[in-house]
Scaffold this motif. Structure first.
Motif, PDB file in Angstrom:
ATOM      1  N   PHE A  73       0.845  -1.181   0.000  1.00  0.00           N
ATOM      2  CA  PHE A  73       0.000   0.000   0.000  1.00  0.00           C
ATOM      3  C   PHE A  73       0.883   1.234   0.000  1.00  0.00           C
ATOM      4  O   PHE A  73       2.002   1.217   0.502  1.00  0.00           O
ATOM      5  N   SER A  74       0.381   2.280  -0.622  1.00  0.00           N
ATOM      6  CA  SER A  74       1.121   3.528  -0.747  1.00  0.00           C
ATOM      7  C   SER A  74       0.315   4.652  -0.132  1.00  0.00           C
ATOM      8  O   SER A  74      -0.911   4.658  -0.180  1.00  0.00           O
ATOM      9  N   GLU A  75       1.034   5.607   0.406  1.00  0.00           N
ATOM     10  CA  GLU A  75       0.412   6.773   1.007  1.00  0.00           C
ATOM     11  C   GLU A  75       1.182   7.997   0.553  1.00  0.00           C
ATOM     12  O   GLU A  75       2.419   8.005   0.563  1.00  0.00           O
ATOM     13  N   GLN A  76       0.471   9.009   0.127  1.00  0.00           N
ATOM     14  CA  GLN A  76       1.127  10.231  -0.303  1.00  0.00           C
ATOM     15  C   GLN A  76       1.582  10.995   0.928  1.00  0.00           C
ATOM     16  O   GLN A  76       0.798  11.265   1.837  1.00  0.00           O
ATOM     17  N   ILE A  77       2.866  11.334   0.958  1.00  0.00           N
ATOM     18  CA  ILE A  77       3.411  12.051   2.115  1.00  0.00           C
ATOM     19  C   ILE A  77       3.959  13.421   1.734  1.00  0.00           C
ATOM     20  O   ILE A  77       4.385  14.172   2.591  1.00  0.00           O
ATOM     21  N   GLY A  78       3.935  13.711   0.454  1.00  0.00           N
ATOM     22  CA  GLY A  78       4.379  15.004  -0.043  1.00  0.00           C
ATOM     23  C   GLY A  78       3.765  15.235  -1.402  1.00  0.00           C
ATOM     24  O   GLY A  78       3.034  14.387  -1.923  1.00  0.00           O
ATOM     25  N   GLU A  79       4.062  16.376  -1.988  1.00  0.00           N
ATOM     26  CA  GLU A  79       3.456  16.701  -3.279  1.00  0.00           C
ATOM     27  C   GLU A  79       3.714  15.628  -4.324  1.00  0.00           C
ATOM     28  O   GLU A  79       2.807  15.167  -5.001  1.00  0.00           O
ATOM     29  N   ASP A  80       4.955  15.221  -4.464  1.00  0.00           N
ATOM     30  CA  ASP A  80       5.318  14.163  -5.407  1.00  0.00           C
ATOM     31  C   ASP A  80       6.029  13.024  -4.699  1.00  0.00           C
ATOM     32  O   ASP A  80       6.884  12.360  -5.272  1.00  0.00           O
ATOM     33  N   GLU A  81       5.682  12.797  -3.451  1.00  0.00           N
ATOM     34  CA  GLU A  81       6.390  11.805  -2.645  1.00  0.00           C
ATOM     35  C   GLU A  81       5.397  10.821  -2.039  1.00  0.00           C
ATOM     36  O   GLU A  81       4.375  11.210  -1.477  1.00  0.00           O
ATOM     37  N   TYR A  82       5.719   9.532  -2.191  1.00  0.00           N
ATOM     38  CA  TYR A  82       4.858   8.478  -1.674  1.00  0.00           C
ATOM     39  C   TYR A  82       5.666   7.528  -0.817  1.00  0.00           C
ATOM     40  O   TYR A  82       6.842   7.300  -1.066  1.00  0.00           O
ATOM     41  N   ARG A  83       5.015   6.975   0.179  1.00  0.00           N
ATOM     42  CA  ARG A  83       5.626   5.959   1.035  1.00  0.00           C
ATOM     43  C   ARG A  83       4.917   4.654   0.697  1.00  0.00           C
ATOM     44  O   ARG A  83       3.700   4.563   0.754  1.00  0.00           O
ATOM     45  N   THR A  84       5.688   3.644   0.316  1.00  0.00           N
ATOM     46  CA  THR A  84       5.116   2.349  -0.058  1.00  0.00           C
ATOM     47  C   THR A  84       5.593   1.302   0.937  1.00  0.00           C
ATOM     48  O   THR A  84       6.765   1.262   1.296  1.00  0.00           O
ATOM     49  N   VAL A  85       4.672   0.453   1.356  1.00  0.00           N
ATOM     50  CA  VAL A  85       4.972  -0.572   2.350  1.00  0.00           C
ATOM     51  C   VAL A  85       4.482  -1.912   1.828  1.00  0.00           C
ATOM     52  O   VAL A  85       3.395  -2.011   1.274  1.00  0.00           O
ATOM     53  N   GLN A  86       5.299  -2.939   1.991  1.00  0.00           N
ATOM     54  CA  GLN A  86       4.906  -4.308   1.660  1.00  0.00           C
ATOM     55  C   GLN A  86       4.901  -5.125   2.945  1.00  0.00           C
ATOM     56  O   GLN A  86       5.787  -4.982   3.782  1.00  0.00           O
ATOM     57  N   ILE A  87       3.894  -5.979   3.050  1.00  0.00           N
ATOM     58  CA  ILE A  87       3.805  -6.830   4.236  1.00  0.00           C
ATOM     59  C   ILE A  87       3.193  -8.175   3.826  1.00  0.00           C
ATOM     60  O   ILE A  87       2.288  -8.203   2.996  1.00  0.00           O
ATOM     61  N   PRO A  88       3.710  -9.284   4.353  1.00  0.00           N
ATOM     62  CA  PRO A  88       3.114 -10.582   4.028  1.00  0.00           C
ATOM     63  C   PRO A  88       1.632 -10.616   4.421  1.00  0.00           C
ATOM     64  O   PRO A  88       1.238 -10.065   5.448  1.00  0.00           O
ATOM     65  N   ILE A  89       0.825 -11.256   3.603  1.00  0.00           N
ATOM     66  CA  ILE A  89      -0.624 -11.267   3.837  1.00  0.00           C
ATOM     67  C   ILE A  89      -0.988 -11.890   5.177  1.00  0.00           C
ATOM     68  O   ILE A  89      -1.918 -11.431   5.841  1.00  0.00           O
ATOM     69  N   LEU A  90      -0.259 -12.904   5.605  1.00  0.00           N
ATOM     70  CA  LEU A  90      -0.559 -13.534   6.887  1.00  0.00           C
ATOM     71  C   LEU A  90      -0.323 -12.555   8.035  1.00  0.00           C
ATOM     72  O   LEU A  90      -1.113 -12.494   8.982  1.00  0.00           O
TER      73      LEU A  90
END
Length: 114
Positions: A73-90
């Motif tokens: 999932f990604s979250e916008q943290i700035g005008e052109d900046e995103y934070r993306t996180v990956q996590i195992p489904i379990l």
């Protein structure tokens, strides 16, 4: 496996375990922030989807096929900046279940780390 080989294998696995836990711990911090901002309806929708994915995994034939999923999932943290996180489904599923009960969550199995 002799003792020297066993000790070497254990050192490798401890290093892998530590790195995997650190990576998931960081992702869980981000996931918890996202979770806190979801409405109860959104949480319900995600839990229903997670249950369907878990059911699909249980139905997989055991003939050398393995299903592995991660959530990104990604979250916008700035005008052109995103934070993306990956996590195992379990880990995602078990974290939501724990947080819904008002409990802390700590990954304890290999499937929650990779």
């Amino acid at each position: 496996m002799n003792e020297k080989e066993r000790n070497k294998f254990q050192r490798i696995m401890r290093k892998f375990d530590s790195k995997a836990k650190a990576k998931v711990d960081l992702a869980l911090i981000e996931l918890r922030e996202m979770y806190e901002h979801l409405s109860s309806e959104e949480r319900h929708e995600i839990r229903a989807w997670l249950d369907q994915v878990a059911d699909a995994n249980e139905m997989m034939p055991r003939v050398g096929i393995n299903m592995s999923m991660k959530i990104e999932f990604s979250e916008q943290i700035g005008e052109d900046e995103y934070r993306t996180v990956q996590i195992p489904i379990l880990a995602f599923k078990r974290a939501f279940e724990s947080w819904d009960r008002g409990e802390f969550y700590t990954p304890t199995t290999f499937g929650e780390l990779v």
